[in-house]
Every structure is written in C-alpha cells, then in structure tokens.
Design a protein around this motif. Structure first.
Motif, PDB file in Angstrom:
ATOM      1  N   SER A 195       0.787  -1.302  -0.203  1.00  0.00           N
ATOM      2  CA  SER A 195      -0.030   0.053   0.060  1.00  0.00           C
ATOM      3  C   SER A 195       0.883   1.313   0.066  1.00  0.00           C
ATOM      4  CB  SER A 195      -0.943   0.065   1.124  1.00  0.00           C
ATOM      5  OG  SER A 195      -0.292   0.116   2.314  1.00  0.00           O
ATOM      6  N   GLN A 196       2.145   0.996   0.359  1.00  0.00           N
ATOM      7  CA  GLN A 196       2.891   2.293   0.286  1.00  0.00           C
ATOM      8  C   GLN A 196       3.571   2.472  -0.946  1.00  0.00           C
ATOM      9  OE1 GLN A 196       6.098   1.703   3.640  1.00  0.00           O
ATOM     10  NE2 GLN A 196       5.396  -0.566   3.637  1.00  0.00           N
ATOM     11  N   ALA A 197       3.633   1.450  -1.843  1.00  0.00           N
ATOM     12  CA  ALA A 197       4.279   1.685  -3.061  1.00  0.00           C
ATOM     13  C   ALA A 197       3.742   2.853  -3.782  1.00  0.00           C
ATOM     14  CB  ALA A 197       4.206   0.054  -3.786  1.00  0.00           C
ATOM     15  N   SER A 198       4.673   3.394  -4.623  1.00  0.00           N
ATOM     16  CA  SER A 198       4.187   4.448  -5.811  1.00  0.00           C
ATOM     17  C   SER A 198       3.399   3.822  -6.724  1.00  0.00           C
ATOM     18  CB  SER A 198       5.483   5.061  -6.286  1.00  0.00           C
ATOM     19  OG  SER A 198       6.203   4.083  -7.073  1.00  0.00           O
ATOM     20  N   HIS A 199       3.661   2.795  -7.116  1.00  0.00           N
ATOM     21  CA  HIS A 199       2.505   2.301  -8.289  1.00  0.00           C
ATOM     22  C   HIS A 199       1.257   2.091  -7.765  1.00  0.00           C
ATOM     23  CE1 HIS A 199       3.594   0.127 -12.225  1.00  0.00           C
ATOM     24  NE2 HIS A 199       2.488   0.675 -12.364  1.00  0.00           N
ATOM     25  N   THR A 200       1.307   1.487  -6.517  1.00  0.00           N
ATOM     26  CA  THR A 200      -0.080   1.152  -5.957  1.00  0.00           C
ATOM     27  C   THR A 200      -0.874   2.699  -5.919  1.00  0.00           C
ATOM     28  OG1 THR A 200       0.697  -0.486  -4.669  1.00  0.00           O
ATOM     29  CG2 THR A 200      -1.353   0.225  -3.951  1.00  0.00           C
ATOM     30  N   LYS A 201      -0.305   3.580  -5.256  1.00  0.00           N
ATOM     31  CA  LYS A 201      -0.951   4.988  -5.239  1.00  0.00           C
ATOM     32  C   LYS A 201      -1.214   5.449  -6.680  1.00  0.00           C
ATOM     33  CE  LYS A 201       1.018   6.130  -0.784  1.00  0.00           C
ATOM     34  NZ  LYS A 201       2.265   6.175  -0.113  1.00  0.00           N
ATOM     35  N   ARG A 202      -0.293   5.277  -7.422  1.00  0.00           N
ATOM     36  CA  ARG A 202      -0.932   5.927  -8.823  1.00  0.00           C
ATOM     37  C   ARG A 202      -1.991   5.113  -9.595  1.00  0.00           C
ATOM     38  NH1 ARG A 202       4.312   5.891  -9.991  1.00  0.00           N
ATOM     39  NH2 ARG A 202       4.394   3.633 -10.852  1.00  0.00           N
ATOM     40  N   LEU A 203      -2.248   3.806  -9.396  1.00  0.00           N
ATOM     41  CA  LEU A 203      -3.335   3.222  -9.900  1.00  0.00           C
ATOM     42  C   LEU A 203      -4.375   3.125  -8.962  1.00  0.00           C
ATOM     43  CD1 LEU A 203      -1.659  -0.313 -10.789  1.00  0.00           C
ATOM     44  CD2 LEU A 203      -2.249   1.749 -12.137  1.00  0.00           C
ATOM     45  N   GLN A 204      -4.288   3.544  -7.661  1.00  0.00           N
ATOM     46  CA  GLN A 204      -5.468   3.985  -6.817  1.00  0.00           C
ATOM     47  C   GLN A 204      -6.054   5.278  -7.241  1.00  0.00           C
ATOM     48  OE1 GLN A 204      -3.845   3.473  -2.950  1.00  0.00           O
ATOM     49  NE2 GLN A 204      -4.538   1.688  -2.450  1.00  0.00           N
ATOM     50  N   ASN A 205      -5.211   6.113  -7.450  1.00  0.00           N
ATOM     51  CA  ASN A 205      -5.713   7.499  -8.240  1.00  0.00           C
ATOM     52  C   ASN A 205      -6.461   7.065  -9.420  1.00  0.00           C
ATOM     53  OD1 ASN A 205      -4.356   8.869  -5.972  1.00  0.00           O
ATOM     54  ND2 ASN A 205      -2.502   9.423  -7.501  1.00  0.00           N
ATOM     55  N   GLN A 206      -6.437   5.955  -9.921  1.00  0.00           N
ATOM     56  CA  GLN A 206      -7.480   5.976 -11.262  1.00  0.00           C
ATOM     57  C   GLN A 206      -8.522   4.934 -10.788  1.00  0.00           C
ATOM     58  OE1 GLN A 206      -4.463   4.684 -14.002  1.00  0.00           O
ATOM     59  NE2 GLN A 206      -3.309   6.779 -13.748  1.00  0.00           N
ATOM     60  N   ASN A 207      -8.607   4.801  -9.431  1.00  0.00           N
ATOM     61  CA  ASN A 207      -9.838   4.241  -9.119  1.00  0.00           C
ATOM     62  C   ASN A 207      -9.858   2.504  -9.592  1.00  0.00           C
ATOM     63  OD1 ASN A 207     -11.206   5.755  -7.488  1.00  0.00           O
ATOM     64  ND2 ASN A 207     -11.893   6.831  -9.471  1.00  0.00           N
ATOM     65  N   ILE A 208      -8.514   1.943  -9.457  1.00  0.00           N
ATOM     66  CA  ILE A 208      -8.613   0.635 -10.022  1.00  0.00           C
ATOM     67  C   ILE A 208      -7.918  -0.262  -8.910  1.00  0.00           C
ATOM     68  CG2 ILE A 208      -8.832   0.719 -12.648  1.00  0.00           C
ATOM     69  CD1 ILE A 208      -6.055   1.112 -12.722  1.00  0.00           C
ATOM     70  N   GLU A 209      -8.521  -0.055  -7.690  1.00  0.00           N
ATOM     71  CA  GLU A 209      -7.973  -0.886  -6.544  1.00  0.00           C
ATOM     72  C   GLU A 209      -8.391  -2.379  -6.687  1.00  0.00           C
ATOM     73  OE1 GLU A 209      -8.861   1.063  -2.783  1.00  0.00           O
ATOM     74  OE2 GLU A 209      -7.749  -0.470  -1.791  1.00  0.00           O
ATOM     75  N   ALA A 210      -9.333  -2.661  -7.480  1.00  0.00           N
ATOM     76  CA  ALA A 210      -9.942  -4.113  -7.800  1.00  0.00           C
ATOM     77  C   ALA A 210      -8.890  -4.783  -8.377  1.00  0.00           C
ATOM     78  CB  ALA A 210     -11.181  -4.183  -8.221  1.00  0.00           C
ATOM     79  N   ASP A 211      -8.457  -4.089  -9.335  1.00  0.00           N
ATOM     80  CA  ASP A 211      -7.059  -4.620 -10.215  1.00  0.00           C
ATOM     81  C   ASP A 211      -5.940  -4.960  -9.333  1.00  0.00           C
ATOM     82  OD1 ASP A 211      -8.694  -3.843 -12.371  1.00  0.00           O
ATOM     83  OD2 ASP A 211      -7.056  -2.931 -13.473  1.00  0.00           O
ATOM     84  N   ILE A 212      -5.647  -4.110  -8.431  1.00  0.00           N
ATOM     85  CA  ILE A 212      -4.563  -4.373  -7.360  1.00  0.00           C
ATOM     86  C   ILE A 212      -4.680  -5.640  -6.729  1.00  0.00           C
ATOM     87  CG2 ILE A 212      -3.251  -3.259  -5.556  1.00  0.00           C
ATOM     88  CD1 ILE A 212      -3.816  -0.531  -6.663  1.00  0.00           C
ATOM     89  N   ASP A 213      -5.903  -5.742  -6.360  1.00  0.00           N
ATOM     90  CA  ASP A 213      -6.310  -6.745  -5.338  1.00  0.00           C
ATOM     91  C   ASP A 213      -5.993  -8.212  -6.191  1.00  0.00           C
ATOM     92  OD1 ASP A 213      -6.783  -5.340  -3.212  1.00  0.00           O
ATOM     93  OD2 ASP A 213      -9.050  -5.619  -3.370  1.00  0.00           O
ATOM     94  N   PHE A 214      -6.692  -8.050  -7.330  1.00  0.00           N
ATOM     95  CA  PHE A 214      -6.731  -9.332  -8.163  1.00  0.00           C
ATOM     96  C   PHE A 214      -5.148  -9.605  -8.601  1.00  0.00           C
ATOM     97  CE2 PHE A 214      -7.596 -12.408 -11.342  1.00  0.00           C
ATOM     98  CZ  PHE A 214      -8.562 -13.214 -10.968  1.00  0.00           C
ATOM     99  N   CYS A 215      -4.386  -8.570  -8.810  1.00  0.00           N
ATOM    100  CA  CYS A 215      -2.890  -9.017  -9.156  1.00  0.00           C
ATOM    101  C   CYS A 215      -2.291  -9.721  -7.932  1.00  0.00           C
ATOM    102  CB  CYS A 215      -2.345  -7.477  -9.596  1.00  0.00           C
ATOM    103  SG  CYS A 215      -2.865  -7.077 -11.237  1.00  0.00           S
ATOM    104  N   LEU A 216      -2.600  -9.462  -6.892  1.00  0.00           N
ATOM    105  CA  LEU A 216      -2.232 -10.062  -5.729  1.00  0.00           C
ATOM    106  C   LEU A 216      -2.589 -11.509  -5.319  1.00  0.00           C
ATOM    107  CD1 LEU A 216      -1.448  -6.816  -3.603  1.00  0.00           C
ATOM    108  CD2 LEU A 216       0.038  -7.924  -5.052  1.00  0.00           C
ATOM    109  N   SER A 217      -3.548 -11.712  -5.995  1.00  0.00           N
ATOM    110  CA  SER A 217      -3.969 -13.416  -5.816  1.00  0.00           C
ATOM    111  C   SER A 217      -2.958 -14.283  -5.856  1.00  0.00           C
ATOM    112  CB  SER A 217      -5.320 -13.819  -6.679  1.00  0.00           C
ATOM    113  OG  SER A 217      -6.126 -12.712  -6.747  1.00  0.00           O
ATOM    114  N   LEU A 218      -2.883 -15.340  -4.754  1.00  0.00           N
ATOM    115  CA  LEU A 218      -1.802 -16.400  -5.042  1.00  0.00           C
ATOM    116  C   LEU A 218      -2.105 -17.721  -5.540  1.00  0.00           C
ATOM    117  CD1 LEU A 218       1.188 -16.374  -4.065  1.00  0.00           C
ATOM    118  CD2 LEU A 218       0.405 -17.111  -1.944  1.00  0.00           C
ATOM    119  N   ASN A 219      -1.493 -18.191  -6.424  1.00  0.00           N
ATOM    120  CA  ASN A 219      -1.621 -19.599  -7.073  1.00  0.00           C
ATOM    121  C   ASN A 219      -3.059 -19.952  -7.295  1.00  0.00           C
ATOM    122  OD1 ASN A 219       1.166 -20.129  -6.876  1.00  0.00           O
ATOM    123  ND2 ASN A 219       1.090 -20.512  -4.873  1.00  0.00           N
TER     124      ASN A 219
END
Ligand SMILES: O=C(O)[C@H](CS(=O)(=O)O)OP(=O)(O)O
Length: 237
Positions: A195-219
C-alpha cells in the motif's frame, strides 16, 4: 547447479547475460499479471508490442488490441491493462495484441537471446516455479519496474519466486538474497506492505483498486505464460 539472478530494472539489462537462460518478466501492476489472467481465461495468445502504432495495426488482422499508457486505456484501443476484463472468458479463443508502459518494454529487451521467456505473476507463482525447477537452464528474473526505476511489487514477487526456487538453484546474487528476505518479512501482509508503493498509489488514483487486489491473488492458476516465436501462450506443466 543452475544459477538464479535478479535484474531489478530494464536499465540494468546490459549487466546480465541472457543467452540460453530462462527469463521471467515481472510486471505485477499490471502487465504480466493481466497476461496470465487472460491466458488462464482462454485467450488463445498474446502478442506483445513496445509501440502503440504497431499494436494498433494488429486490429486489421483480427486481433483484439489492448493498449495502455500511464495506467489509462490508449486512444482507439478496445482494452487497457486490467486483469478483470478477461474474467468470465469474454475474450476466450481471441488473439490479443498488447502494449503497456513498462511490461512490454521489458519483454522486448529479453527477446531473441533467451532460451525461454516466461511471465511472472502471483496468480501462477507455483506453476512458474515448477516449470523452472524442471528445466536445466539458469534463470534471470527481470523486473519491469516503473519507467526504468526499481519498484516494490516486482521486487517482492522476485523474492517470492526466489524462495520457491531456492532448493534447486545456486543463489550467489545479492539482489536475490535481499529480496527473498524482503518477501519473508512481508509475505503475511503483501497488500498492506505494497500500500506504500508508488505504483499502488498511482493506480489507486485511477480507481482501479480491484485490479491491484486481483494481481495479488496467489496461486489461483496452474499454467505458465511462455513466449513461442512472438506470442505468449498458456501451457500446463
Ligand atoms: O497499467 C499499468 O498498470 C502500468 C501503468 S504505469 O506504469 O503506472 O504508467 O503499466 P505496466 O506496463 O503494466 O507497468
């Protein structure tokens, strides 16, 4: 014993010898994650392009074109860079041509030299580790970073993959040692740490938090994404 190294950014590629090695391209937010999700959801193949214009031209050949710059869908493209667009198998059996800000640039750098080029993503981490462990070649994990700079999410994945591969590879790369330790420290709360990562903040600004969550799904997928000629295919081990 086979060797494992990590290259932290496309800017550092000149320091590594890719010849006859298995290269894992990592762009967690979002290109390599999105490509794995697409392949796991039935897309026939993904052809990566560095250049927007060349990618756009592929629509004339019947490809679905996916184009993104700075997190936004590029003008005239049907898709951007969201993994969620490929769920529900909407693009199953379609061929995709794709260009993104960082991921497809890194792929371009590895082409032509490597034995195999694979896509690194959390949703198929174990499948990629099993594939690499079964092969005899050395491995280089190439982090796409952000516009040439180091980023946290690709580095964390590189640490996670190092942890999976450790028993089968000789690790004399300080970057791999450092990133495995980073992953160990934060593996129980990857999302919180990132959540501290610059990329996370950049993408959150574009309201694509669901994308971030999905990208972190494991296996959640058991296929690898592998480049054959100029196209990525999904293959089961
Ligand atoms: O679409 C993305 O997630 C990023 C955009 S940017 O790096 O934040 O500008 O592109 P990618 O090539 O997937 O890193």
């Amino acid at each position: 014993m086979k060797k494992l190294e990590i290259c932290l950014s496309p800017e550092l590629v000149h320091l590594y010898d890719f010849n006859n090695k298995n290269i894992v391209i990592v762009d967690i937010f979002r290109a390599s994650s999105t490509m794995i999700v697409a392949l796991a959801n039935g897309v026939t193949s993904i052809t990566p392009f560095k250049n927007l214009g060349e990618c756009r031209e592929m629509s004339k050949k019947g490809y679905i074109i996916a184009g993104e710059r700075n997190g936004l869908t590029a003008e005239g493209f049907e898709l951007g860079n969201s993994p969620l667009a490929f769920l529900e198998k909407k693009y199953a059996t379609k061929k995709i041509a794709m260009t993104t800000t960082n991921g497809t640039v890194a792929i371009q750098l590895a082409k032509g030299k490597a034995k195999n080029i694979l896509l690194g993503a959390f949703p198929n981490l174990k499948a990629t580790a099993d594939f690499l462990s079964a092969m005899s070649e050395d491995v280089i994990i190439l982090c796409a970073g952000w516009k040439g700079k180091f980023n946290l999410e690709d580095s964390l994945y590189a640490g996670a993959l190092t942890k999976e591969l450790k028993g089968n590879f000789k690790i004399e790369c300080d970057t791999a040692i450092a990133l495995e330790s980073l992953y160990d420290t934060h593996s129980k709360d990857i999302k919180g740490f990132l959540s501290q990562a610059s990329h996370t903040k950049r993408l959150q600004n574009q309201n694509i938090e669901a994308d971030i969550d999905f990208c972190l799904s494991l296996n959640i997928y058991d296929l690898v994404g592998i480049l054959r000629e100029n196209e990525f295919f999904g293959e089961k081990n």
